[in-house]
Scaffold this active site. Structure first.
Site, PDB file in Angstrom:
ATOM      1  N   ASP A   3       0.812  -0.954   0.187  1.00 60.73           N
ATOM      2  CA  ASP A   3      -0.111  -0.206  -0.393  1.00 60.73           C
ATOM      3  C   ASP A   3       0.564   1.297  -0.176  1.00 60.73           C
ATOM      4  O   ASP A   3       1.451   1.637   1.438  1.00 60.73           O
ATOM      5  CB  ASP A   3      -0.917   0.210   0.949  1.00 60.73           C
ATOM      6  CG  ASP A   3      -1.753   0.832   1.366  1.00 60.73           C
ATOM      7  OD1 ASP A   3      -1.975   1.659   0.250  1.00 60.73           O
ATOM      8  OD2 ASP A   3      -1.732   1.484   2.172  1.00 60.73           O
TER       9      ASP A   3
ATOM     10  N   GLU B 285      -0.926  -1.075  -4.513  1.00 62.89           N
ATOM     11  CA  GLU B 285      -2.766  -1.016  -4.612  1.00 62.89           C
ATOM     12  C   GLU B 285      -2.416   0.250  -6.006  1.00 62.89           C
ATOM     13  O   GLU B 285      -0.841   1.027  -5.635  1.00 62.89           O
ATOM     14  CB  GLU B 285      -2.736  -0.265  -3.227  1.00 62.89           C
ATOM     15  CG  GLU B 285      -4.299   0.766  -3.199  1.00 62.89           C
ATOM     16  CD  GLU B 285      -4.711   1.360  -2.165  1.00 62.89           C
ATOM     17  OE1 GLU B 285      -5.254   1.945  -2.380  1.00 62.89           O
ATOM     18  OE2 GLU B 285      -4.123   0.958  -1.472  1.00 62.89           O
TER      19      GLU B 285
ATOM     20  N   ASP C 205      -1.802   1.099   7.251  1.00 65.41           N
ATOM     21  CA  ASP C 205      -1.435   0.490   5.917  1.00 65.41           C
ATOM     22  C   ASP C 205      -0.987  -0.137   6.045  1.00 65.41           C
ATOM     23  O   ASP C 205      -1.118  -1.041   4.712  1.00 65.41           O
ATOM     24  CB  ASP C 205      -0.178   1.766   6.022  1.00 65.41           C
ATOM     25  CG  ASP C 205      -0.207   3.270   6.059  1.00 65.41           C
ATOM     26  OD1 ASP C 205      -0.680   3.677   5.164  1.00 65.41           O
ATOM     27  OD2 ASP C 205       0.236   3.654   7.434  1.00 65.41           O
TER      28      ASP C 205
END
Length: 189
Positions: free
Chosen positions: A7, A67, A140
């Site tokens: 991420d 992502e 996160d």
């Protein structure tokens, strides 16, 4: 099969590594990479890159899932996020593993079942899917694990086939040909 989820973020980049056999998942490692508060932006990127290179070398994943950005409210924030994402892609490409990219809505839909789920919902589903006692922290890390789970769910049939083939030492005699899956919900062992 081992999936490493990322991420990306310019302040903190989350990571999560998950082992799976296509049916059950096990958390290998998770956390977040960050630099000290007053570090110059190029040095932050260097710290993210060095951290990811070390983690990818240590965990040796079969695939990296990242992502993808879809929009940002602030152009400057979007550019910084793009730089962090580029550093993450560079580290994964340098490791020589396949890279998959998913939008936040795809990740939330695969993990929670709703593309507009909130962060606490994603964290709780990650906790439930992996059988953890607590939600991974910081958020996160939970998001990065969700990216890895999204990838697992998007290719469940191929993961199960790969695991079965590797356990059997090749193609199984008399095994039926696996049918292509349009959704992870269609998977039946």
């Amino acid at each position: 099969m081992r999936i490493f989820g990322i991420d990306p973020g310019s302040e903190r980049t989350g990571y999560g590594c998950v082992d799976t056999d296509g049916r059950s998942h096990r958390l290998v490692a998770c956390g977040a990479l960050s630099a000290p508060a007053h570090t110059a932006f190029p040095d932050r990127l260097l710290a993210i890159h060095a951290g990811l290179v070390a983690l990818l070398g240590e965990h040796r994943p079969d695939c990296v899932a990242v992502e993808n950005i879809f929009h940002a409210r602030n152009v400057r924030s979007a550019l910084r996020l793009g730089h962090a994402r580029g550093v993450a892609l560079l580290a994964a490409a340098a490791a020589g593993v396949p890279i998959a990219e998913y939008t936040p809505a795809e990740i939330k839909r695969a993990v929670v079942g709703f593309g507009r789920a909130e962060k606490p919902q994603v964290g709780q589903m990650v906790r439930l899917l992996l059988g953890l006692d607590t939600v991974p922290s910081p958020h996160d890390a939970a998001d990065a694990i969700a990216v890895a789970i999204c990838h697992i769910h998007s290719c469940t049939g191929s993961i199960a086939d790969a695991v079965t083939t590797s356990r059997a030492g090749g193609a199984r005699r008399g095994a039926r040909e696996p049918r292509p899956l349009s959704s992870w919900r269609d998977y039946r062992p």
